[in-house]
Design a protein around this motif. Structure first.
Motif, PDB file in Angstrom:
ATOM      1  N   GLU A   1       5.613 -18.371  15.255  1.00 30.98           N
ATOM      2  CA  GLU A   1       5.881 -17.225  16.121  1.00 30.98           C
ATOM      3  C   GLU A   1       6.785 -16.207  15.432  1.00 30.98           C
ATOM      4  N   GLY A   2       7.599 -16.675  14.497  1.00 30.01           N
ATOM      5  CA  GLY A   2       8.522 -15.779  13.815  1.00 30.01           C
ATOM      6  C   GLY A   2       7.863 -14.693  12.995  1.00 30.01           C
ATOM      7  N   TRP A   3       6.601 -14.908  12.596  1.00 24.85           N
ATOM      8  CA  TRP A   3       5.911 -13.896  11.797  1.00 24.85           C
ATOM      9  C   TRP A   3       5.727 -12.592  12.557  1.00 24.85           C
ATOM     10  N   ASP A   4       5.714 -12.657  13.863  1.00 27.03           N
ATOM     11  CA  ASP A   4       5.566 -11.442  14.661  1.00 27.03           C
ATOM     12  C   ASP A   4       6.786 -10.533  14.549  1.00 27.03           C
ATOM     13  N   ARG A   5       7.905 -11.055  14.064  1.00 28.79           N
ATOM     14  CA  ARG A   5       9.121 -10.256  13.938  1.00 28.79           C
ATOM     15  C   ARG A   5       9.292  -9.705  12.530  1.00 28.79           C
ATOM     16  N   ASN A   6       8.327  -9.946  11.653  1.00 33.82           N
ATOM     17  CA  ASN A   6       8.423  -9.530  10.256  1.00 33.82           C
ATOM     18  C   ASN A   6       7.344  -8.513   9.918  1.00 33.82           C
ATOM     19  N   ASN A   7       7.758  -7.422   9.296  1.00 36.09           N
ATOM     20  CA  ASN A   7       6.809  -6.410   8.831  1.00 36.09           C
ATOM     21  C   ASN A   7       6.766  -6.467   7.313  1.00 36.09           C
ATOM     22  N   MET A   8       5.748  -7.118   6.770  1.00 37.42           N
ATOM     23  CA  MET A   8       5.637  -7.304   5.326  1.00 37.42           C
ATOM     24  C   MET A   8       4.834  -6.194   4.653  1.00 37.42           C
ATOM     25  N   ALA A   9       4.258  -5.283   5.424  1.00 41.34           N
ATOM     26  CA  ALA A   9       3.390  -4.258   4.849  1.00 41.34           C
ATOM     27  C   ALA A   9       4.130  -3.361   3.870  1.00 41.34           C
ATOM     28  N   ILE A  10       5.451  -3.222   4.037  1.00 44.48           N
ATOM     29  CA  ILE A  10       6.209  -2.327   3.160  1.00 44.48           C
ATOM     30  C   ILE A  10       6.242  -2.810   1.718  1.00 44.48           C
ATOM     31  N   TYR A  11       5.937  -4.087   1.499  1.00 44.92           N
ATOM     32  CA  TYR A  11       5.942  -4.605   0.126  1.00 44.92           C
ATOM     33  C   TYR A  11       4.593  -4.472  -0.561  1.00 44.92           C
ATOM     34  N   GLU A  12       3.584  -4.089   0.192  1.00 38.13           N
ATOM     35  CA  GLU A  12       2.244  -3.986  -0.355  1.00 38.13           C
ATOM     36  C   GLU A  12       2.026  -2.626  -1.020  1.00 38.13           C
ATOM     37  N   PRO A  13       1.129  -2.552  -2.016  1.00 41.07           N
ATOM     38  CA  PRO A  13       0.827  -1.252  -2.647  1.00 41.07           C
ATOM     39  C   PRO A  13       0.358  -0.202  -1.647  1.00 41.07           C
ATOM     40  N   THR A  14      -0.279  -0.651  -0.566  1.00 43.81           N
ATOM     41  CA  THR A  14      -0.778   0.296   0.429  1.00 43.81           C
ATOM     42  C   THR A  14       0.270   0.648   1.479  1.00 43.81           C
ATOM     43  N   GLY A  15       1.399  -0.044   1.446  1.00 43.02           N
ATOM     44  CA  GLY A  15       2.442   0.230   2.431  1.00 43.02           C
ATOM     45  C   GLY A  15       3.296   1.408   1.997  1.00 43.02           C
ATOM     46  N   ALA A  16       3.587   2.300   2.911  1.00 42.02           N
ATOM     47  CA  ALA A  16       4.390   3.482   2.592  1.00 42.02           C
ATOM     48  C   ALA A  16       5.866   3.155   2.732  1.00 42.02           C
ATOM     49  N   VAL A  17       6.612   3.339   1.651  1.00 43.05           N
ATOM     50  CA  VAL A  17       8.059   3.135   1.655  1.00 43.05           C
ATOM     51  C   VAL A  17       8.697   4.378   1.070  1.00 43.05           C
ATOM     52  N   GLY A  18       9.513   5.034   1.839  1.00 45.61           N
ATOM     53  CA  GLY A  18      10.118   6.259   1.342  1.00 45.61           C
ATOM     54  C   GLY A  18       9.085   7.297   0.965  1.00 45.61           C
ATOM     55  N   GLY A  19       7.928   7.264   1.636  1.00 41.49           N
ATOM     56  CA  GLY A  19       6.873   8.224   1.347  1.00 41.49           C
ATOM     57  C   GLY A  19       6.034   7.880   0.131  1.00 41.49           C
ATOM     58  N   LYS A  20       6.290   6.726  -0.508  1.00 47.34           N
ATOM     59  CA  LYS A  20       5.550   6.314  -1.695  1.00 47.34           C
ATOM     60  C   LYS A  20       4.986   4.908  -1.491  1.00 47.34           C
ATOM     61  N   PRO A  21       3.934   4.544  -2.244  1.00 38.24           N
ATOM     62  CA  PRO A  21       3.402   3.189  -2.138  1.00 38.24           C
ATOM     63  C   PRO A  21       4.433   2.160  -2.594  1.00 38.24           C
ATOM     64  N   GLY A  22       4.436   1.010  -1.942  1.00 40.90           N
ATOM     65  CA  GLY A  22       5.284  -0.078  -2.412  1.00 40.90           C
ATOM     66  C   GLY A  22       4.793  -0.592  -3.758  1.00 40.90           C
ATOM     67  N   HIS A  23       5.695  -1.133  -4.576  1.00 38.12           N
ATOM     68  CA  HIS A  23       5.276  -1.521  -5.921  1.00 38.12           C
ATOM     69  C   HIS A  23       5.509  -2.988  -6.242  1.00 38.12           C
ATOM     70  N   GLN A  24       6.205  -3.742  -5.404  1.00 37.01           N
ATOM     71  CA  GLN A  24       6.561  -5.102  -5.786  1.00 37.01           C
ATOM     72  C   GLN A  24       5.344  -5.980  -6.011  1.00 37.01           C
ATOM     73  N   MET A  25       4.414  -6.007  -5.064  1.00 40.01           N
ATOM     74  CA  MET A  25       3.249  -6.868  -5.214  1.00 40.01           C
ATOM     75  C   MET A  25       2.343  -6.393  -6.342  1.00 40.01           C
ATOM     76  N   ALA A  26       2.274  -5.090  -6.541  1.00 41.20           N
ATOM     77  CA  ALA A  26       1.441  -4.570  -7.623  1.00 41.20           C
ATOM     78  C   ALA A  26       1.926  -5.095  -8.971  1.00 41.20           C
ATOM     79  N   PHE A  27       3.244  -5.134  -9.170  1.00 42.34           N
ATOM     80  CA  PHE A  27       3.777  -5.615 -10.444  1.00 42.34           C
ATOM     81  C   PHE A  27       3.700  -7.134 -10.552  1.00 42.34           C
ATOM     82  N   TYR A  28       4.005  -7.839  -9.469  1.00 42.13           N
ATOM     83  CA  TYR A  28       3.849  -9.296  -9.498  1.00 42.13           C
ATOM     84  C   TYR A  28       2.421  -9.671  -9.897  1.00 42.13           C
ATOM     85  N   ARG A  29       1.441  -9.031  -9.264  1.00 46.39           N
ATOM     86  CA  ARG A  29       0.046  -9.386  -9.530  1.00 46.39           C
ATOM     87  C   ARG A  29      -0.371  -8.990 -10.945  1.00 46.39           C
ATOM     88  N   ALA A  30       0.060  -7.825 -11.400  1.00 46.85           N
ATOM     89  CA  ALA A  30      -0.287  -7.393 -12.758  1.00 46.85           C
ATOM     90  C   ALA A  30       0.311  -8.330 -13.797  1.00 46.85           C
TER      91      ALA A  30
END
Length: 673
Positions: A121-150
């Motif tokens: 149930e705790g997952w409903d309180r977490n917004n993980m989209a900001i870490y994804e390349p498609t997630g907007a953070v500060g008006g820019k795409p997130g980069h953490q997962m993009a670099f981990y995967r690369a």
């Protein structure tokens, strides 16, 4: 003889070298039969998602690379940037063996109802989209997962091992901290803060198949609120007490194998870390959950801790922990500021002098000061930098910095799990040269020669090993890495002349140690007949098979390079979990390993996410979703991804069939990786 037990012999050997002959040949004897400090990850960098007055500037910079976030081929700036950082190929591939992130952005901003325990149930309180390349953070795409995967794409394709971890940069969500300080957690919110870390860790492992090695509970501060001038208890004790709570939450989420750093303390006098280590070691309840001591500083000389935690494999350092801006160190020596590039206070060594940058790392490893070393931002490490922050890693990136060349010459061959050999000099970066040897875990033997100021001639005597040939890779100031030629030892020695301001990597053509495979059993003192047969088959085939009990007593920690399963996480070539092991947490611990894991029998299939007779490649979906995994909507195809190669075999597997499975899991059959 094991690395941790022979360090005294190695230090004695260091005192005997070098020997200068009358004809100005520098003679050094390297004894490959004596093992010193083990290397976990000798070179790495961060992809900080840093927030300050200029919010999200790292995101704005990284996301400006052409091709970012999903095209990382050699025809894009993002691809060239990642090749420079993570590949061992070409003249500029540094093959960094460590990558960490600092997720400043908050997973959940709602105070009400945030979980205090790990639950579905705790997952409903977490917004993980900001870490994804498609997630907007500060008006820019997130980069953490993009670099981990690369990074993982390159490491897996080239059979490289990487240490991956994260820390919390500067603060937790504001409603978890005290009104007086955003750096100190409220006592009644510490359960929530621990879950804040654990949900992110579980997300990395399950959704993206990231082999998460460790997490740090804080960066540059003490979440427990110990005063800066505290002597007893020392600074950092609040992090250690919080780490005990984090350990419990990680185990709730079946992340038994993820290590804990009780704070990456920054800009602190090294004696504070010594006091922190002493305080932790005197308290078994905290010693068992604190896996590393971590230290860093920017621009100022803060000294070096005396030793890692007892039973821990190393100390992690970043940037200027070993630098100086002209201040006085703990021994009263005046620094000269030469360990930072002129344009950037976050790089080590003059930008035009590649040998000092490498000699800094060999000095730290060989002298026992630390085996986990980094240079903060990836953009700093590859030369696309501003003043500390990566404001320049944009557009059509091309590797030009001389800081890259030394790493590209040495890092592809100085790999996690190797150790410094006897006689390695480990000389300080300010010295004119150093000759250091490395070996172990089935990797090809390596001799690193860093030479400054003038051309020199070296005679390296090779003891404890019979090396037929050495490939000579070299770079020098103003010249890229290149293959100079092949050296053939004569009378057990080689003689080589190297130019001024150069780095040479002499790499054995054939390795003389064996890949280490760990067979985990229920009781190492009472082996089943089939376990004896398995071990014999592995050793007879040229592997180094080690028997490890499911329960790890503290007296085993130093020998096994860690306090919990999986043991020797950066040096193990593969793990085999015997069907006699019935502790589910042992199986769950191996679920986050980057190394191949083979499960025999059916007892531990579920924590590994495997069906009977299954083979799953690294980064591919596991057989099914487990109770600990995020909801199906957060998983591609509803299944978690495997952090490493996985296979399940029947309980009655024959020794030759088990050997075949192990051999298939290792690069090129286990030789020369």
């Amino acid at each position: 003889m094991h690395a941790r037990l022979t360090s005294v012999l190695v230090l004695l050997a260091f005192l005997a070298a070098p020997m200068a002959a009358a004809d100005d040949i520098v003679t050094v004897k390297l004894d490959f039969g004596v093992a010193g400090q083990t290397v976990e990850a000798a070179d790495g960098a961060s992809m900080c998602q840093y927030e300050d007055a200029d919010k999200w500037k790292t995101i704005a910079s990284y996301s400006g690379l052409t091709g970012f976030p999903d095209r990382d081929g050699p025809d894009t700036g993002f691809g060239r940037f990642c090749d420079t950082c993570f590949s061992a190929k070409g003249a500029k591939g540094m093959a960094l063996s460590q990558l960490w992130s600092t997720p400043t952005a908050f997973q959940a901003m709602q105070e009400k109802g945030y979980p205090t325990n790990y639950t579905q149930e705790g997952w409903d309180r977490n917004n993980m989209a900001i870490y994804e390349p498609t997630g907007a953070v500060g008006g820019k795409p997130g980069h953490q997962m993009a670099f981990y995967r690369a990074a993982l794409r390159r490491a897996r394709a080239e059979n490289l091992r990487m240490l991956m971890w994260f820390d919390v940069h500067h603060r937790y969500p504001p409603w978890m901290t005290t009104p007086d300080s955003p750096l100190v957690l409220l006592q009644d919110r510490q359960d929530q803060a621990a879950c804040f870390l654990v949900y992110y860790a579980r997300y990395l492992v399950s959704r993206h198949g990231i082999p998460l090695h460790a997490l740090s509970v804080a960066n540059e501060y003490d979440v427990g609120g110990v005063a800066p001038d505290a002597i007893d208890p020392p600074q950092g004790t609040g992090n250690a007490t919080f780490a005990k709570l984090v350990r419990a939450k990680l185990d709730q989420a079946d992340l038994h194998g993820v290590r804990i750093v009780p704070g990456t303390l920054g800009n602190r006098d090294a004696t504070i870390l010594d006091r922190q280590a002493k305080w932790i070691e005197a308290r078994p309840e905290y010693a068992a959950v604190s896996d590393y001591i971590s230290h860093h500083s920017f621009r100022s000389f803060v000294g070096l801790p005396k030793a890692p935690l007892a039973g821990s494999p190393g100390i992690w350092y970043s940037s200027g922990s070993y630098g100086s801006d002209g201040s006085t160190d703990l021994q009263g020596r005046k620094g000269d500021g030469r360990w930072f590039a002129d344009a950037n206070g976050y790089l080590m060594g003059p930008d035009s002098n590649t040998d000092e940058t490498v000699r800094l790392r060999t000095y730290m490893i060989v002298s026992g000061h630390g085996s986990l070393i980094g240079t903060w931002q990836l953009a700093n490490r590859v030369g696309a930098h501003g003043k500390g922050f990566n404001t320049g890693a944009t557009g059509d990136y091309r590797p030009t910095s001389r800081q890259i060349d030394g790493g590209a010459t040495v890092n592809p061959y100085l790999r996690p799990g190797m150790y410094a050999v006897g006689g390695s000099q480990g000389r300080h970066p300010r010295e004119p040269y150093s000759v250091d040897g490395f070996s172990g875990r089935g990797h090809r033997e390596l001799i690193v020669i860093t030479n400054s100021q003038q051309e020199r001639r070296f005679k390296v005597v090779l003891a404890g090993v019979n090396i037929e040939g050495l490939d000579h890779y070299q770079c020098e100031s103003g010249r890229d890495k290149r293959l100079v030629g092949r050296l053939t030892p004569s009378d057990g020695a080689i003689v080589v002349t190297v130019p001024a301001d150069s780095v040479s990597a002499l790499v054995a053509t054939v390795p003389h140690t064996k890949p280490r495979v760990y067979l985990v059993v229920k009781d190492a003192a009472c082996l089943a007949d089939r376990e004896i047969a398995w071990s014999k088959a592995l050793n007879d085939a040229g592997l180094d098979a080690q028997i490890v009990p499911a329960s790890l007593a503290p007296d085993l920690w130093p020998r096994l390079q860690g306090k919990r399963h999986p043991v020797d996480p950066m040096g193990a070539a593969a793990y085999i979990l015997s069907d006699t092991v019935d502790a589910v947490e042992v199986g769950a611990a191996h679920a986050t390993a980057m190394a191949p894991v083979i499960v025999v029998g059916g007892k531990l299939l579920r924590p590994l996410g495997l069906e009977p007779n299954a083979t799953v490649l690294a980064g591919e979906p596991l057989s099914f979703r487990r109770e600990c995994d995020p909801p199906e909507r957060l998983l591609a195809g509803g299944k978690p991804l495997a952090p490493g190669w996985r296979r399940s075999l029947p309980a009655d597997v024959a020794p030759h069939a088990l050997l075949k499975a192990v051999t298939e899991s290792l690069p090129r059959g286990g030789r020369g990786w």
